[in-house]
Design a protein around this motif. Structure first.
Motif, PDB file in Angstrom:
ATOM      1  N   ILE A   1      64.988 -45.946  -1.159  1.00 37.97           N
ATOM      2  CA  ILE A   1      65.160 -46.853  -1.900  1.00 37.97           C
ATOM      3  C   ILE A   1      66.736 -47.154  -1.841  1.00 37.97           C
ATOM      4  O   ILE A   1      66.863 -48.598  -1.768  1.00 37.97           O
ATOM      5  N   ALA A   2      67.503 -46.724  -1.013  1.00 43.81           N
ATOM      6  CA  ALA A   2      69.056 -47.440  -0.901  1.00 43.81           C
ATOM      7  C   ALA A   2      68.727 -48.198  -0.418  1.00 43.81           C
ATOM      8  O   ALA A   2      70.113 -49.460  -0.020  1.00 43.81           O
TER       9      ALA A   2
ATOM     10  N   ALA B   1      72.212 -49.988  -0.299  1.00 43.82           N
ATOM     11  CA  ALA B   1      73.147 -49.498  -0.801  1.00 43.82           C
ATOM     12  C   ALA B   1      73.552 -48.091   0.201  1.00 43.82           C
ATOM     13  O   ALA B   1      73.001 -46.941  -0.148  1.00 43.82           O
ATOM     14  N   GLU B   2      73.271 -48.238   1.749  1.00 38.50           N
ATOM     15  CA  GLU B   2      72.497 -46.869   2.699  1.00 38.50           C
ATOM     16  C   GLU B   2      73.697 -45.804   2.475  1.00 38.50           C
ATOM     17  O   GLU B   2      73.471 -44.975   2.965  1.00 38.50           O
ATOM     18  N   ASP B   3      75.068 -46.880   2.845  1.00 45.58           N
ATOM     19  CA  ASP B   3      76.110 -45.434   2.043  1.00 45.58           C
ATOM     20  C   ASP B   3      76.105 -44.650   1.652  1.00 45.58           C
ATOM     21  O   ASP B   3      76.970 -43.246   0.765  1.00 45.58           O
ATOM     22  N   GLN B   4      75.305 -44.536  -0.077  1.00 45.44           N
ATOM     23  CA  GLN B   4      74.920 -44.289  -1.023  1.00 45.44           C
ATOM     24  C   GLN B   4      73.966 -43.455  -1.430  1.00 45.44           C
ATOM     25  O   GLN B   4      73.420 -43.018  -2.384  1.00 45.44           O
ATOM     26  N   THR B   5      72.705 -43.049  -0.485  1.00 42.46           N
ATOM     27  CA  THR B   5      71.626 -42.092  -0.086  1.00 42.46           C
ATOM     28  C   THR B   5      71.641 -41.204  -1.174  1.00 42.46           C
ATOM     29  O   THR B   5      70.842 -40.625  -1.571  1.00 42.46           O
ATOM     30  N   THR B   6      72.924 -40.197  -0.586  1.00 41.37           N
ATOM     31  CA  THR B   6      73.333 -39.613  -0.962  1.00 41.37           C
ATOM     32  C   THR B   6      73.776 -39.416  -2.860  1.00 41.37           C
ATOM     33  O   THR B   6      73.313 -38.017  -3.323  1.00 41.37           O
ATOM     34  N   ILE B   7      73.444 -40.395  -2.955  1.00 35.46           N
ATOM     35  CA  ILE B   7      73.991 -40.189  -5.216  1.00 35.46           C
ATOM     36  C   ILE B   7      72.566 -40.324  -5.467  1.00 35.46           C
ATOM     37  O   ILE B   7      72.560 -39.100  -6.517  1.00 35.46           O
ATOM     38  N   LEU B   8      71.383 -40.262  -4.800  1.00 35.14           N
ATOM     39  CA  LEU B   8      70.689 -40.271  -5.707  1.00 35.14           C
ATOM     40  C   LEU B   8      69.963 -38.886  -6.362  1.00 35.14           C
ATOM     41  O   LEU B   8      69.660 -37.797  -6.850  1.00 35.14           O
TER      42      LEU B   8
ATOM     43  N   ALA C   1      61.779 -49.542 -11.472  1.00 39.82           N
ATOM     44  CA  ALA C   1      63.366 -49.860 -11.375  1.00 39.82           C
ATOM     45  C   ALA C   1      63.362 -50.623  -9.634  1.00 39.82           C
ATOM     46  O   ALA C   1      63.997 -51.435  -9.388  1.00 39.82           O
ATOM     47  N   THR C   2      62.589 -50.039  -9.171  1.00 37.63           N
ATOM     48  CA  THR C   2      62.247 -50.497  -7.682  1.00 37.63           C
ATOM     49  C   THR C   2      61.451 -51.624  -7.535  1.00 37.63           C
ATOM     50  O   THR C   2      61.444 -52.397  -6.319  1.00 37.63           O
ATOM     51  N   THR C   3      61.119 -52.621  -8.414  1.00 32.03           N
ATOM     52  CA  THR C   3      60.647 -54.048  -8.054  1.00 32.03           C
ATOM     53  C   THR C   3      62.062 -55.102  -8.818  1.00 32.03           C
ATOM     54  O   THR C   3      61.255 -55.760  -8.449  1.00 32.03           O
ATOM     55  N   MET C   4      63.324 -54.434  -8.973  1.00 32.70           N
ATOM     56  CA  MET C   4      64.123 -55.569  -8.692  1.00 32.70           C
ATOM     57  C   MET C   4      64.588 -55.627  -7.717  1.00 32.70           C
ATOM     58  O   MET C   4      65.067 -54.782  -6.642  1.00 32.70           O
TER      59      MET C   4
ATOM     60  N   GLY D   1      68.592 -52.444 -10.094  1.00 28.39           N
ATOM     61  CA  GLY D   1      67.524 -51.408  -9.949  1.00 28.39           C
ATOM     62  C   GLY D   1      67.878 -50.072  -9.340  1.00 28.39           C
ATOM     63  O   GLY D   1      67.694 -49.096  -9.401  1.00 28.39           O
ATOM     64  N   PHE D   2      68.847 -50.419  -8.161  1.00 25.30           N
ATOM     65  CA  PHE D   2      69.672 -48.906  -7.566  1.00 25.30           C
ATOM     66  C   PHE D   2      69.981 -47.691  -8.964  1.00 25.30           C
ATOM     67  O   PHE D   2      69.604 -46.744  -8.591  1.00 25.30           O
TER      68      PHE D   2
END
Length: 467
Positions: free
Chosen positions: A82-83, A88-95, A140-143, A148-149
């Protein structure tokens, strides 16, 4: 001085006036299952409800455990994908971080409010939250923009809260059944990580479905969850009354202050005495006594889980930045394979020196940090074959974490020197501090991933070919 709690009165259909908030006392029902699951011989004279078909009931418990944790596991496994979709590769752990933060909030909400409702009512709420979470992430992942993230992150909070609400509710409800049946819950939670990861990989890979479709297809799982719980609820409440019915229905509101004993004396849903559960309130003297009696167990439980969540999702995300999209999810699945196997190990092998597991997990963290910065294993083999070795290593990480959990729970309930009334209080404190440690570990990578562990620093020449 250790004070025994007052004896409550009855169970009603909904919330009543609320007593002063006591965050640990209120979580008696969320942790008292531990004594049933792993203690050697029950110390309580409890009459359990025997299911008519044990194997069918056990399967239903496994299903409840798996489907309750499924949304958390699917979002965790899909977080890197999703990131990447939203750059948003550097924000993977946010989820994962927001799910853990929301889990802490859910613990307070559950112990303050939801604990006063019947189990079936709470499960309906969990199912609604799960369906909304699946549907919302799918939309959200269709945005196409980064909005969407953040919408997906917000709905991940809902998933984290639903997971905690469901876990507290189910583990309290399952106390009506024999302890051997309750063991299916742990198996189900482990299988959630395995099947959630495998399902995501299969749907995204061979079938080529979008992330949106994967989450949309998860919505019907809520119906299966409801069917499994409905069957167990019917088994638990059929032909019982009085105290046993109170145990099966759930709900612990305090009585109105001016209530007459005669009003409640004929209520068949009589509430159980807290003394029966062996749990003392979280007064300052009791907390100090619990830490003094079981502080070493708490320390190891917190330390291992903090280290474990440093490894996954933190270091696993950095290790697989340049890998194919299946490898991050594979690491999550491998971790859950280890957890599932080791959580059952306490029935066969018990480790009193749990500090050895803490030390081993620390070595894992050091080794993974070295690997992330050097790429010694991932670069040593062509065609991403090095990641197979890392996946096996992640199984060991899960084995260590699961073994620590099982053995710490065993020690909380059997170790000499811990007063009986403080055992569950110790478990509560251990869980509370572990969740804080887990949240701190995952949240810290939101900063690390944007600074000293940024992709441009780990891969200054870009992603190498052949991995």
């Amino acid at each position: 001085k250790i004070l025994m709690p007052p004896r409550p009165a009855t169970v009603t259909d909904g919330p009543q006036s609320m007593a002063p908030f006591d965050p640990v006392t209120c979580t008696v029902e969320s942790t008292s299952f531990v004594r049933s699951v792993i203690s050697v011989g029950s110390q309580e004279n409890v009459e359990y409800q025997q299911p008519r078909n044990y194997h069918l009931a056990f399967s239903a418990v496994v299903l409840c455990g798996m489907l309750n944790n499924f949304s958390y596991c699917v979002i965790s496994g899909a977080s890197q994908d999703i990131a990447r979709q939203f750059h948003a590769e550097d924000q993977t752990t946010i989820l994962t971080s927001v799910m853990n933060v929301s889990a802490l909030a859910a613990t307070v909400i559950s112990t303050r409010i939801l604990v006063r409702f019947r189990f079936y009512t709470r499960i309906r709420l969990v199912l609604c939250m799960g369906a909304v979470s699946y549907t919302g992430v799918a939309l959200a992942t269709t945005m196409t923009d980064k909005t969407g993230f953040w919408i997906a992150a917000a709905l991940s909070c809902l998933s984290g809260m639903a997971q905690i609400f469901g876990e507290v509710t189910n583990l309290s409800f399952l106390k009506s059944f024999p302890p051997q049946l309750v063991g299916g819950w742990g198996a189900g939670t482990g299988l959630a990580g395995i099947f959630g990861s495998l399902g995501y990989i299969f749907l995204r890979g061979p079938l080529g479905l979008s992330t949106s479709w994967v989450f949309a297809l998860c919505v019907p799982l809520c119906l299966i969850y409801w069917a499994a719980f409905h069957y167990l609820h019917r088994e638990a409440t059929s032909g019982v009354e009085g105290r046993r019915l109170a145990r099966a229905l759930g709900g612990i509101p305090p009585p109105p202050p001016q209530a007459s004993p005669a009003v409640y004396g004929n209520d068949p849903r009589e509430l159980l005495n807290p003394e029966d559960s062996g749990s003392l309130p979280a007064t300052l003297p009791n907390i100090q006594a619990a830490i003094g009696a079981s502080g070493s167990i708490m320390f190891n439980l917190v330390a291992v889980y903090c280290l474990e969540y440093t490894l996954w999702p933190g270091l696993a995300d950095r290790e697989t930045l340049c890998a194919g999209k299946v490898w991050y999810t594979t690491m999550w699945m491998s971790y859950n394979v280890g957890v599932t196997l080791s959580r059952c190990s306490v029935s066969v092998v018990r480790i009193k020196r749990v500090w050895l597991l803490t030390l081993f997990q620390l070595c894992n963290v050091i080794g993974w940090f070295i690997e992330v910065y050097t790429g010694a294993i991932r670069h040593a083999f062509p065609d991403s074959h090095g990641y197979y070795i890392m996946a096996v290593w992640m199984v060991l990480v899960g084995l260590c974490g699961g073994a620590t959990y099982g053995n710490c729970m065993y020690l909380f309930n059997t170790q000499a020197g811990i007063p009986e009334g403080l055992r569950e209080l110790g478990v509560n404190l251990g869980f509370l501090m572990s969740n804080i440690g887990i949240t701190a570990a995952t949240a810290s990578f939101s900063l690390l991933d944007a600074t000293i562990m940024e992709k441009s620093l780990l891969y200054p020449d870009g992603c190498p070919p052949g991995i």
